[in-house]
Design a protein around this motif. Structure first.
Motif, PDB file in Angstrom:
ATOM      1  N   THR A 155       9.321   4.772   4.291  1.00  0.00           N
ATOM      2  CA  THR A 155      10.408   4.672   3.310  1.00  0.00           C
ATOM      3  C   THR A 155      11.401   5.809   3.494  1.00  0.00           C
ATOM      4  OG1 THR A 155      10.948   4.664   0.953  1.00  0.00           O
ATOM      5  CG2 THR A 155       9.064   5.965   1.572  1.00  0.00           C
ATOM      6  N   TYR A 166       4.889   9.371   2.878  1.00  0.00           N
ATOM      7  CA  TYR A 166       5.050  10.845   2.871  1.00  0.00           C
ATOM      8  C   TYR A 166       4.811  11.453   4.240  1.00  0.00           C
ATOM      9  CZ  TYR A 166       4.889   9.751  -2.024  1.00  0.00           C
ATOM     10  OH  TYR A 166       5.168   9.206  -3.243  1.00  0.00           O
ATOM     11  N   ASN A 176      -0.859   8.613  -2.505  1.00  0.00           N
ATOM     12  CA  ASN A 176      -0.224   8.929  -3.780  1.00  0.00           C
ATOM     13  C   ASN A 176      -1.129   8.330  -4.858  1.00  0.00           C
ATOM     14  OD1 ASN A 176       1.468   9.267  -5.974  1.00  0.00           O
ATOM     15  ND2 ASN A 176       2.893   7.657  -5.380  1.00  0.00           N
ATOM     16  N   GLY A 210      13.243  -0.819  -0.039  1.00  0.00           N
ATOM     17  CA  GLY A 210      12.137   0.079  -0.342  1.00  0.00           C
ATOM     18  C   GLY A 210      10.836  -0.506   0.168  1.00  0.00           C
ATOM     19  N   SER A 211       9.827   0.343   0.355  1.00  0.00           N
ATOM     20  CA  SER A 211       8.565  -0.209   0.871  1.00  0.00           C
ATOM     21  C   SER A 211       7.863  -1.040  -0.190  1.00  0.00           C
ATOM     22  CB  SER A 211       7.643   0.855   1.476  1.00  0.00           C
ATOM     23  OG  SER A 211       7.722   2.062   0.824  1.00  0.00           O
ATOM     24  N   ASP A 212       8.202  -0.816  -1.446  1.00  0.00           N
ATOM     25  CA  ASP A 212       7.659  -1.648  -2.521  1.00  0.00           C
ATOM     26  C   ASP A 212       8.005  -3.127  -2.294  1.00  0.00           C
ATOM     27  OD1 ASP A 212       6.147  -1.610  -4.756  1.00  0.00           O
ATOM     28  OD2 ASP A 212       7.710  -0.925  -6.115  1.00  0.00           O
ATOM     29  N   ASP A 220       0.451   2.670   4.778  1.00  0.00           N
ATOM     30  CA  ASP A 220       1.665   3.103   4.070  1.00  0.00           C
ATOM     31  C   ASP A 220       1.854   4.609   4.285  1.00  0.00           C
ATOM     32  OD1 ASP A 220       3.595   3.835   2.224  1.00  0.00           O
ATOM     33  OD2 ASP A 220       2.823   2.552   0.623  1.00  0.00           O
ATOM     34  N   SER A 277      12.912   6.830   0.754  1.00  0.00           N
ATOM     35  CA  SER A 277      13.025   7.262  -0.646  1.00  0.00           C
ATOM     36  C   SER A 277      12.641   8.717  -0.859  1.00  0.00           C
ATOM     37  CB  SER A 277      12.103   6.427  -1.533  1.00  0.00           C
ATOM     38  OG  SER A 277      12.550   5.104  -1.606  1.00  0.00           O
ATOM     39  N   LYS A 278      11.814   9.261   0.004  1.00  0.00           N
ATOM     40  CA  LYS A 278      11.248  10.594  -0.256  1.00  0.00           C
ATOM     41  C   LYS A 278      12.005  11.662   0.531  1.00  0.00           C
ATOM     42  CE  LYS A 278       8.379   8.168  -2.614  1.00  0.00           C
ATOM     43  NZ  LYS A 278       8.431   8.118  -4.059  1.00  0.00           N
ATOM     44  N   ARG A 284      17.310   2.238  -2.371  1.00  0.00           N
ATOM     45  CA  ARG A 284      16.231   1.313  -2.005  1.00  0.00           C
ATOM     46  C   ARG A 284      16.250   0.925  -0.521  1.00  0.00           C
ATOM     47  NH1 ARG A 284      13.164   2.525  -3.896  1.00  0.00           N
ATOM     48  NH2 ARG A 284      11.834   0.700  -4.122  1.00  0.00           N
TER      49      ARG A 284
HETATM   50  C1  LIG Z   1       2.486   5.610  -1.217  1.00  0.00           C
HETATM   51  C2  LIG Z   1       3.806   5.042  -1.608  1.00  0.00           C
HETATM   52  N1  LIG Z   1       4.235   3.926  -1.023  1.00  0.00           N
HETATM   53  C3  LIG Z   1       5.418   3.372  -1.336  1.00  0.00           C
HETATM   54  C4  LIG Z   1       6.224   3.931  -2.288  1.00  0.00           C
HETATM   55  C5  LIG Z   1       7.469   3.204  -2.688  1.00  0.00           C
HETATM   56  O1  LIG Z   1       8.531   3.626  -1.999  1.00  0.00           O
HETATM   57  P1  LIG Z   1       9.915   2.862  -2.079  1.00  0.00           P
HETATM   58  O2  LIG Z   1      10.801   3.694  -2.905  1.00  0.00           O
HETATM   59  O3  LIG Z   1      10.329   2.778  -0.634  1.00  0.00           O
HETATM   60  O4  LIG Z   1       9.680   1.506  -2.658  1.00  0.00           O
HETATM   61  C6  LIG Z   1       5.838   5.091  -2.945  1.00  0.00           C
HETATM   62  C7  LIG Z   1       6.682   5.663  -3.995  1.00  0.00           C
HETATM   63  O5  LIG Z   1       6.293   6.374  -4.849  1.00  0.00           O
HETATM   64  C8  LIG Z   1       4.592   5.657  -2.589  1.00  0.00           C
HETATM   65  O6  LIG Z   1       4.153   6.753  -3.206  1.00  0.00           O
END
Ligand SMILES: Cc1ncc(COP(=O)(O)O)c(C=O)c1O
Length: 374
Positions: free
Chosen positions: A219, A193, A163, A90-92, A190, A221-222, A230
């Motif tokens: 990511t 989206y 976000n 995940g990017s987190d 980042d 994830s979306k 992840r």
């Molecule tokens: C702007 C932004 N960056 C990163 C993420 C995290 O994404 P990931 O699920 O890849 O960790 C989110 C998730 O809500 C997000 O809104």
């Protein structure tokens, strides 16, 4: 006694929402719809699910430590060299690698107020100085951010679309900003989206910029529907990527995430359906917000941010929706105490949400003795 660093003592553990089972019981609900985490309402990419099924018999093996096949698949897809790409859970996860690799204690990391909570948490986790610049009209104020650069500044974090606001900065604004930021400061862009924003000609695609001090995060994830497994990736100059490989855990992302991502990246049909459904759902939400005089921000992502008169009303609104089975996200922890985020849903979820929101707004207006156009 073990001495804990002050910045770790001050952290608050991630606060999860109530488990869905408990909500069913507590409020005697028959149906629950969750539109709180910007997930894909269509579920995972079908091609990704197939890939996971096919590879599940191999999970006793370690995966390639640098995710070789996935990195090459991404490189081909986005037309970059594999040396410019690193993947993570995940990017987190990549955010924490970036902070640990490119800054140290005492360094100042700049971003906007009202932005992604994951950035704020990671900055605090490493004890860095967090500088948050006011937004201008609910958008990142890139000019102000550039003015706030000092000798201590090491990293600037930008989310586009942002976000929880869903707003974007334009190509022109971004290019002006790039000219103002010295090369010894890392810019993290980042683009979680990006798929939802790409049709806007004013939206800058971060991958089109080759600046030596820029890292773009993406990511799956979306729009790709893979939040639970992840998977995310970072793209940048190969000297920067080389550094990230020094701090990255080997074998991350896990083997199933890697095969799922390779399959999802090429699932164009799924991506098209995702964007279509998102537009349809957000259009319906926009209509009902207008009818109910609920203020909301223009969005280039898969969610809207509703804004209310004050925090008290906002909490009440979120709680009343929850009691009726609609889970939304109050974004106080992102720095917006009067904001509630709602993401797009399937047709059925959207109708359910519209129904609940209408009931709750009308009920609260009466209770607070307010006019609809507050
Ligand atoms: C702007 C932004 N960056 C990163 C993420 C995290 O994404 P990931 O699920 O890849 O960790 C989110 C998730 O809500 C997000 O809104």
């Amino acid at each position: 006694m073990i001495k804990i660093p002050k910045y770790v003592e001050d952290l608050k553990p991630y606060k999860a929402g109530k488990p869905i089972d408990e909500l069913f019981r507590e409020y005697g609900l028959k149906k629950i719809v969750k539109l709180a985490s910007n997930e894909n309402p269509l579920g995972p990419s079908p091609k990704a699910m197939e890939a996971i099924k096919k590879h599940i018999i191999e999970i006793h093996r370690y995966t390639n430590p640098a995710a070789f096949d996935l990195v090459n698949a991404i490189a081909k897809k986005i037309n970059k060299s594999p040396n410019q790409i690193v993947t993570g859970s995940g990017s987190d996860s990549l955010l924490q690698y970036i902070i640990s690799a490119f800054s140290e204690e005492g360094d100042e990391l700049i971003t906007s107020k009202g932005s992604f909570i994951g950035w704020y948490v990671n900055v605090n986790k490493y004890g860095r100085i967090s500088k948050q610049v006011e937004q201008n009209n609910n958008r990142f104020d890139l000019e102000k951010i550039a003015e706030n650069i000092t000798e201590k500044t090491k990293i600037i974090y930008l989310a586009n679309p942002n976000n929880p606001t869903g707003t974007i900065f334009t190509k022109q604004e971004f290019e002006n900003f790039l000219l103002k930021v010295p090369e010894n400061i890392l810019i993290v862009l980042d683009e979680a989206y990006t798929v939802y924003a790409q049709s806007n000609p004013d939206y800058p695609n971060g991958l089109e910029y080759d600046n030596k001090n820029l890292i773009v995060l993406r990511t799956l994830s979306k729009a790709y529907g893979l939040a639970g497994i992840r998977i995310g990736f970072a793209v940048g100059h190969e000297e920067l990527i080389k550094i990230l490989y020094k701090v990255k855990l080997p074998f991350e992302p896990n083997s199933l995430a890697q095969v799922a991502a390779i399959a999802a990246l090429n699932d164009d049909d799924f991506l098209r359906k995702t964007v279509e459904l998102n537009n349809k759902s957000l259009k319906k939400f926009k209509q009902i917000f207008d009818e109910l005089s609920i203020k909301f921000l223009p969005s280039s992502a898969n969610f809207f941010l509703m804004l209310f008169a004050d925090e008290d009303y906002t909490v009440k609104f979120k709680d009343e929706c929850l009691k009726k089975g609609l889970i939304l996200r109050h974004v106080k922890s992102f720095g917006i105490p009067n904001g509630i985020r709602i993401n797009s849903g399937t047709d059925e979820e959207t109708e359910f949400a519209i129904n609940v929101i209408s009931q709750v707004q009308n009920q609260l207006l009466k209770e607070y003795n307010l006019q609809p156009n507050i």
